[in-house]
Design a protein around this motif. Sequence first.
Motif, PDB file in Angstrom:
ATOM      1  N   GLU A  27     -21.150  29.466   2.327  1.00 15.31           N
ATOM      2  CA  GLU A  27     -20.707  28.820   3.555  1.00 15.31           C
ATOM      3  C   GLU A  27     -19.370  28.117   3.349  1.00 15.31           C
ATOM      4  N   LEU A  31     -15.883  28.887   5.279  1.00 14.36           N
ATOM      5  CA  LEU A  31     -15.170  27.862   6.037  1.00 14.36           C
ATOM      6  C   LEU A  31     -13.712  27.719   5.604  1.00 14.36           C
ATOM      7  N   ALA A 156     -23.402  27.777  11.416  1.00 14.11           N
ATOM      8  CA  ALA A 156     -22.681  26.609  10.908  1.00 14.11           C
ATOM      9  C   ALA A 156     -23.661  25.681  10.209  1.00 14.11           C
ATOM     10  N   ILE A 158     -22.990  23.262   8.164  1.00 16.11           N
ATOM     11  CA  ILE A 158     -22.519  21.881   8.088  1.00 16.11           C
ATOM     12  C   ILE A 158     -22.225  21.434   9.508  1.00 16.11           C
ATOM     13  N   LEU A 181     -13.671  18.960   5.351  1.00 12.61           N
ATOM     14  CA  LEU A 181     -14.905  19.656   5.731  1.00 12.61           C
ATOM     15  C   LEU A 181     -15.167  19.530   7.219  1.00 12.61           C
ATOM     16  N   ALA A 185     -15.301  22.803   9.532  1.00 19.21           N
ATOM     17  CA  ALA A 185     -16.564  23.116  10.198  1.00 19.21           C
ATOM     18  C   ALA A 185     -16.554  22.744  11.674  1.00 19.21           C
ATOM     19  N   THR A 187     -16.857  19.727  12.954  1.00 18.25           N
ATOM     20  CA  THR A 187     -17.967  18.805  13.160  1.00 18.25           C
ATOM     21  C   THR A 187     -17.499  17.360  13.155  1.00 18.25           C
TER      22      THR A 187
END
Length: 310
Positions: A27, A31, A156, A158, A181, A185, A187
Amino acid sequence: MTKAVRRVLHATDLSTASRPAWEYAQELGRLFGAEVLVLHVVPVTPVPFTAYLPWKLVEELREVEERKARAQLDTLLEGPRDPRVKIRVHIERGAPSSQILEVAREENTDLIVMGTHGHSGLGRVLLGSVADRVVRLAPCPVVTVPAAMEPPPSRARIARICFATDFSPSAQAAWPWALSLAEAAGTDVDLVHVTMLPVSDRDLSPDALGRMAELLHEQGQAEAERFLRNGSLPRERVQVIIRRGVVSDQILHAARDRGADLIVMGTQGWSGLLRWTLGSVAHHVIQAAPRPAVLTVGPQSMGPEQRDVG
């Protein structure tokens, strides 16, 4: 300042317990568009055991272990994986933690991903003790993934990040990784800071203790806001959470309450009012976390200007 990730090192003992870490490494590779280097270390045969066998037989046993490892790696790579992620396989002999650290340095690895527990034996690595040493000495941040962690159905993995901070240089060095991150992602981030619990004193009234707790909360909130002024993430994408109590427990509670998939933190902090020693805190969080993976930034992966002094 965000961090570029070009190479992810996934250290595996090829046990079932290390499978979630393999998924997590893929993952991260997806990403960041990074290469994933899969490393398996075949432990050396214990010296007392080799003393009773001819050296040629010992070498044959090691070769058998290597062939088994290659077959298992082939099986691992034949499983479901993202074809966009470039995978490279590396097998070494020796002490697992030493080989992981050496390969990380030689390959200029940006992140190490590994499980927190594995199986022991000639062909296995006890990842509990190995992970401890790698986290302490790694030249780059380390993502430790619990064996019990299962990726959610969503692609996804994360979906929410918990950034635990005491605002020390070690925690500040971890912040760019949380930002990178979060941006990769797409997020949000929960910034979690834990203040001390005022100790009961016969000379202090309950009202005074309550006011002291409020002041600590307000100071933590104010310091968090000052900290966030230097971040590249829009303020509305960061939720500040101030808690009181045992630091490691409150970090874990906050991560679980918010459904975090990853905790990001430093491993070395300061002690004192509003500070905590992140060495022991990070160790407890890694060992106790049943679900969130934990990304730790240690002193070895910090620049000289970021390291704690004294």
